[in-house]
Design an enzyme around this catalytic site. Structure first.
Site, PDB file in Angstrom:
ATOM      1  N   GLY A   1       0.831  -1.203   0.000  1.00  0.00           N
ATOM      2  CA  GLY A   1       0.000   0.000   0.000  1.00  0.00           C
ATOM      3  C   GLY A   1       0.858   1.242   0.000  1.00  0.00           C
ATOM      4  N   LYS A   2       0.293   2.366  -0.220  1.00  0.00           N
ATOM      5  CA  LYS A   2       0.986   3.651  -0.089  1.00  0.00           C
ATOM      6  C   LYS A   2      -0.067   4.735  -0.081  1.00  0.00           C
ATOM      7  CE  LYS A   2       5.415   4.875   0.059  1.00  0.00           C
ATOM      8  NZ  LYS A   2       6.574   4.059   0.471  1.00  0.00           N
ATOM      9  N   GLY A   3       0.278   5.871   0.526  1.00  0.00           N
ATOM     10  CA  GLY A   3      -0.675   6.978   0.545  1.00  0.00           C
ATOM     11  C   GLY A   3       0.047   8.298   0.492  1.00  0.00           C
TER      12      GLY A   3
END
Ligand code: NAD
Length: 430
Positions: A119-121
């Protein structure tokens, strides 16, 4: 196809767009997929993000003015467990970049065998222009927007460029307030006082030096007196430099945004770290001769560690690099063209997804400690980190030898194979 762990409807997903950072990222994946003879349907699944979330973050400036920033979270793949990956606060954050970073996290977690997906944000903002109060309000709204889709069993964020342990503390507090329970395991990279792990700050630089020293042994490069050049003297670069010195090597060049500094006899790394801490930069450092940042990459050395930014080694300088071994502390420091030239020239590259996986490995330890409610000693963290990295790096090396491919291709082969096995065991829920 791996099922998402939550069915909230927010959200878009779809195949990779061409001509994008994400599109470029898929190039390395495809090389390995070809060698694995990956089923085209499985490839379609693995090149499509599970979930992409975009939302507005309204917040009030200290002046009272209302502002709106854009927030993102990409949960790329859940086959092996909850999504895992940092939150970036930077003006250049886009959905495309966050998707590429989430894609890389999927393979980074798998190559060191962690029970996480990728994931990444991020938030498109410049944190250097924001007051602590403004940063706190943005972080809390970002966390509140994601409260249904993140969580210890869903998606576990961490710090990335422009975010800090304090920002993780605000995220954890906001999530805990909404969840109505203490939830330290919703983020990693927290301050020690609220469940951060011993050794997390040093973990990435420590991991860089551990895999570098293992590869040097394979290549017959004696650590004692080996010449090391390091681009970037922040968290990753400075910790790696200290570890190399502890192993008996000579750090002959270091650099940061202010410039590069070299001494063939070996720099005083502890002195440089103290100087950089005091002055918040190496600007004015007198412990070595001043050279340009470009010259550092081309200096005569045994090991080059790019630990600053993306795309530092490219078609324009790849032929002038003199190192025998390149260890990618940064994410994406080598363009595919440069990588190709290094392979042709016999320069070994330890790819980012292996070389800088120490950080996410200790993040996993932090999550595990929070879930158990039991903190480990620093020596325990460091010993377990060394075990995880050595064992998986050994497997990558053996795969590379067996298939006569570079370490990067072998690392992707191992990671893809692990994700596919988990996918197949779970089956397609439809
Ligand atoms: P940091 O901000 O602490 O340090 C970055 C360093 O690079 C600074 O010294 C900065 O001055 C220097 N720098 C910037 N531009 C430069 C240039 N053109 N030439 C030379 N030096 C330059 O960041 P960090 O946490 O050390 O991260 C460095 C890299 O490692 C990034 O690519 C990051 O994504 C990656 N990484 C970090 C971690 C982690 O746990 N910190 C984990 C995985 C990957």
């Amino acid at each position: 196809m791996p099922s998402s762990l939550d069915s909230s409807p927010v959200i878009t997903a779809g195949p990779a767009a061409a001509a994008s950072v994400f599109g470029d990222a898929i190039a390395y994946f495809d090389e390995a997929a070809l060698l694995l003879d990956l089923d085209p349907g499985v490839r379609r699944v693995l090149t499509s993000p599970s979930r992409q979330i975009i939302f507005s973050i309204p917040f009030q400036r200290d002046s009272g003015e209302l502002e709106v920033f854009t927030g993102y979270r990409v949960q790329y793949n859940f086959a092996r467990g909850p999504a895992k990956g940092g939150i970036r606060f930077h003006p250049g954050v886009t959905l495309d970049e966050v998707t590429a970073l989430a894609f890389w996290m999927t393979w980074k977690c798998a190559v060191v065998d962690l029970p996480f997906g990728g994931g990444k944000g991020g938030v498109t903002c410049d944190p250097t222009t924001l007051s602590p109060g403004e940063l706190e309000r943005i972080t809390r709204r970002y966390a509140a927007e994601l409260v249904e889709v993140v969580g210890p069993d869903k998606d576990v964020p961490a710090p990335d460029v422009g975010t800090t342990p304090q920002i993780m503390a605000w995220f954890m507090d906001t999530y805990s307030m909404h969840a109505r329970r203490h939830s330290p395991d919703v983020v990693t990279g927290k301050p020690l006082e609220i469940g951060g792990s011993q050794g997390r700050v040093e973990a990435t630089g420590r991991g860089v030096s551990l895999v570098a020293l293992a590869q040097m042994r394979r290549m017959g490069i004696d650590a004692a007196g080996a010449r090391i050049a390091i681009q970037g003297f922040g968290n990753v670069g400075s910790v790696a430099a200290a570890m190399f010195v502890a192993a008996g090597a000579r750090v002959v060049a270091i650099s940061d945004v202010s410039g590069a500094y070299c001494d063939e006899r070996g720099l005083d790394v502890a002195g440089a770290i103290a100087y950089a801490q005091e002055h918040e930069s190496l600007e004015g450092y007198r412990g070595g001769d001043r050279i340009t940042n470009e010259a550092l990459l081309e200096i005569s050395c045994d090991v080059l560690v790019p630990a600053a930014l993306e795309k530092q080694l490219h078609a324009g300088n790849a032929d002038r690099v003199q190192a025998k071994l390149i260890v990618e502390g940064a994410n994406g420091p080598t363009t595919p063209e440069a990588d190709h030239r290094f392979n042709e020239r016999g320069i070994v590259v330890i790819p980012d997804i292996v070389a800088n996986a120490g950080g996410v490995t200790v993040s996993y330890f932090e999550w595990a400690q929070n879930r158990a409610g039991y903190a480990w000693r620093e020596s325990e963290v460091n010993d377990r980190l060394a075990d995880v990295l050595h064992a998986n790096f050994e497997t990558v090396g053996a795969l590379a030898a067996r298939h006569a491919v570079p370490l990067r291709t072998a690392a992707y082969m191992l990671a893809i194979d692990r994700v596919v096995r988990s996918m197949k065991a779970r089956g397609v829920y439809a």
